[in-house]
Design an enzyme around this catalytic site. Structure first.
Site, PDB file in Angstrom:
ATOM      1  N   ASP A  67       1.089  -1.968   0.191  1.00 39.91           N
ATOM      2  CA  ASP A  67       0.307  -0.196  -0.065  1.00 39.91           C
ATOM      3  C   ASP A  67       0.668   1.275   0.053  1.00 39.91           C
ATOM      4  O   ASP A  67       2.436   0.578  -0.159  1.00 39.91           O
ATOM      5  CB  ASP A  67      -0.801   0.379   1.640  1.00 39.91           C
ATOM      6  CG  ASP A  67       0.041  -0.208   2.314  1.00 39.91           C
ATOM      7  OD1 ASP A  67       0.893  -0.353   2.272  1.00 39.91           O
ATOM      8  OD2 ASP A  67      -0.994  -1.165   3.505  1.00 39.91           O
ATOM      9  N   ASN A 136      -7.518  -2.674  14.175  1.00 42.27           N
ATOM     10  CA  ASN A 136      -8.819  -3.278  13.952  1.00 42.27           C
ATOM     11  C   ASN A 136      -8.946  -3.881  13.115  1.00 42.27           C
ATOM     12  O   ASN A 136      -9.641  -4.596  12.911  1.00 42.27           O
ATOM     13  CB  ASN A 136      -9.829  -1.918  12.907  1.00 42.27           C
ATOM     14  CG  ASN A 136      -9.056  -1.654  12.193  1.00 42.27           C
ATOM     15  OD1 ASN A 136      -7.729  -2.232  11.855  1.00 42.27           O
ATOM     16  ND2 ASN A 136      -9.493  -0.629  11.534  1.00 42.27           N
ATOM     17  N   HIS A 138      -7.084  -4.400  10.649  1.00 42.81           N
ATOM     18  CA  HIS A 138      -6.833  -4.527   9.008  1.00 42.81           C
ATOM     19  C   HIS A 138      -5.716  -5.264   8.439  1.00 42.81           C
ATOM     20  O   HIS A 138      -4.751  -5.149   9.058  1.00 42.81           O
ATOM     21  CB  HIS A 138      -6.595  -2.573   8.068  1.00 42.81           C
ATOM     22  CG  HIS A 138      -5.650  -2.084   9.503  1.00 42.81           C
ATOM     23  ND1 HIS A 138      -6.353  -0.166   9.455  1.00 42.81           N
ATOM     24  CD2 HIS A 138      -4.590  -2.459   8.782  1.00 42.81           C
ATOM     25  CE1 HIS A 138      -4.771   0.108  10.214  1.00 42.81           C
ATOM     26  NE2 HIS A 138      -4.369  -1.239   9.471  1.00 42.81           N
ATOM     27  N   GLU A 143      -9.853  -2.214   5.308  1.00 46.21           N
ATOM     28  CA  GLU A 143     -10.470  -1.791   6.872  1.00 46.21           C
ATOM     29  C   GLU A 143     -11.412  -2.207   7.120  1.00 46.21           C
ATOM     30  O   GLU A 143     -12.184  -2.987   6.247  1.00 46.21           O
ATOM     31  CB  GLU A 143     -10.918  -0.133   6.974  1.00 46.21           C
ATOM     32  CG  GLU A 143      -9.277   1.204   6.585  1.00 46.21           C
ATOM     33  CD  GLU A 143      -9.069   0.684   7.934  1.00 46.21           C
ATOM     34  OE1 GLU A 143      -8.839   0.268   9.097  1.00 46.21           O
ATOM     35  OE2 GLU A 143      -8.389   1.859   8.116  1.00 46.21           O
TER      36      GLU A 143
HETATM   37  C1  F6R Z   1       1.493  -1.251   6.324  1.00 46.29           C
HETATM   38  C2  F6R Z   1       0.835  -1.913   6.430  1.00 46.29           C
HETATM   39  C3  F6R Z   1      -0.580  -1.979   7.152  1.00 46.29           C
HETATM   40  C4  F6R Z   1       0.178  -2.448   9.112  1.00 46.29           C
HETATM   41  C5  F6R Z   1      -0.586  -2.335   9.998  1.00 46.29           C
HETATM   42  C6  F6R Z   1       0.635  -2.001  10.978  1.00 46.29           C
HETATM   43  O1  F6R Z   1       2.163  -1.926   5.060  1.00 46.29           O
HETATM   44  O2  F6R Z   1      -1.168  -2.225   5.513  1.00 46.29           O
HETATM   45  O3  F6R Z   1      -1.628  -2.660   8.123  1.00 46.29           O
HETATM   46  O4  F6R Z   1       0.777  -3.663   8.625  1.00 46.29           O
HETATM   47  O5  F6R Z   1      -1.190  -0.832  10.122  1.00 46.29           O
HETATM   48  O6  F6R Z   1       1.260  -1.300  11.432  1.00 46.29           O
HETATM   49  P1  F6R Z   1       2.059  -1.115  13.046  1.00 46.29           P
HETATM   50  O7  F6R Z   1       3.443  -2.767  12.563  1.00 46.29           O
HETATM   51  O8  F6R Z   1       2.828  -0.096  12.908  1.00 46.29           O
HETATM   52  O9  F6R Z   1       1.564  -1.781  14.148  1.00 46.29           O
END
Ligand code: F6R
Length: 240
Positions: A67, A136, A138, A143
């Site tokens: 992403d 959450n 995702h 989401e």
């Molecule tokens: C990152 C992504 C997000 C993260 C998620 C967890 O490329 O796609 O889905 O993997 O938000 O983020 P952290 O590792 O910072 O808790």
């Protein structure tokens, strides 16, 4: 789903790096699906170490990132382009032309997403996809919602995600409200998936993920429909 529970973040990072390294050694011209966020940083550090010791060669490896924020330029220090260059790409021998990250300034985001999907297919699909998990549930920026999207698309970020990600920005209002992200189908087409989670804040979504069920309220649970997924987490994420 295979589950590996580690005592520490360092252990988790090494377990994840070992699985990535095995894939790279088995298929030196393979396709890696990569994630940003804080969780995979330790794994990237281990992969860099292995590369420096001469144990790994990224010379023919191709990468696709999950992403990118929208709209945000690649050279903005909050972009996922910038993150990947800093945390991994600038420290290994991956070729520039083999790195694929969605363009956060694409004038035609729909076309950008379509081209990205095609490029993954033309490269033979993703051999191993690394995922983190949002508080959450995702994955990528898919989401929780009534409907989830199959393909790479432009999406709105939820309040929860904007709040969680504001730790990387000066203030919450600086966090972009949209992102380009692989869809659920894009992720699930990967041949192998590893999902990393550490810390108490991930316990609720991790405890749902290890149940044999699927709900759009926790998009990560869709991984239960995939045949080769490994959850690598620490005790805090697993036990709370
Ligand atoms: C990152 C992504 C997000 C993260 C998620 C967890 O490329 O796609 O889905 O993997 O938000 O983020 P952290 O590792 O910072 O808790």
């Amino acid at each position: 789903m295979k589950v590996i529970v580690c005592n520490t973040y360092d252990e988790l990072s090494m377990e994840a790096a070992k699985i990535m390294a095995a894939t790279i050694k088995e298929k030196p011209d393979g396709v890696l699906g990569l994630a940003t966020g804080s969780t995979p940083i330790g794994m990237y550090d281990n992969l860099i170490e292995m590369y420096k010791k001469g144990e790994l060669d990224f010379g023919n490896i191709k990468t696709f990132n999950l992403d990118e924020y929208y709209p945000l330029s690649a050279d903005n220090d909050q972009s996922y382009h910038y993150f990947m260059n800093k945390q991994l790409f600038s420290q290994i021998n991956v070729k520039e032309e083999n790195i694929h990250i969605l363009d956060g300034l694409a004038e035609n985001p729909e076309k950008e997403c379509e081209d990205f999907e095609k490029l993954i297919d033309e490269n033979g699909g993703i051999d191993i996809q690394v995922l983190g998990i949002g508080q959450n549930g995702h994955i990528g920026f898919n989401e929780p919602d009534e409907k989830l999207y199959a393909n790479t698309h432009l999406t709105d970020l939820t309040e929860n995600t904007i709040k969680a990600n504001s730790r990387f920005f000066e203030k919450e209002s600086d966090v972009p409200t949209k992102a380009l992200t692989m869809g659920m189908g894009t992720i699930l087409k990967s041949k192998k998936i590893i999902i990393l989670a550490n810390g108490k804040a991930k316990h609720k979504v991790v405890s749902e993920l290890v149940q044999p069920m699927i709900t759009t309220n926790n998009p990560a649970t869709f991984l239960n429909a995939h045949a080769d997924v490994t959850l690598i987490c620490d005790k805090e994420a697993f036990e709370g």
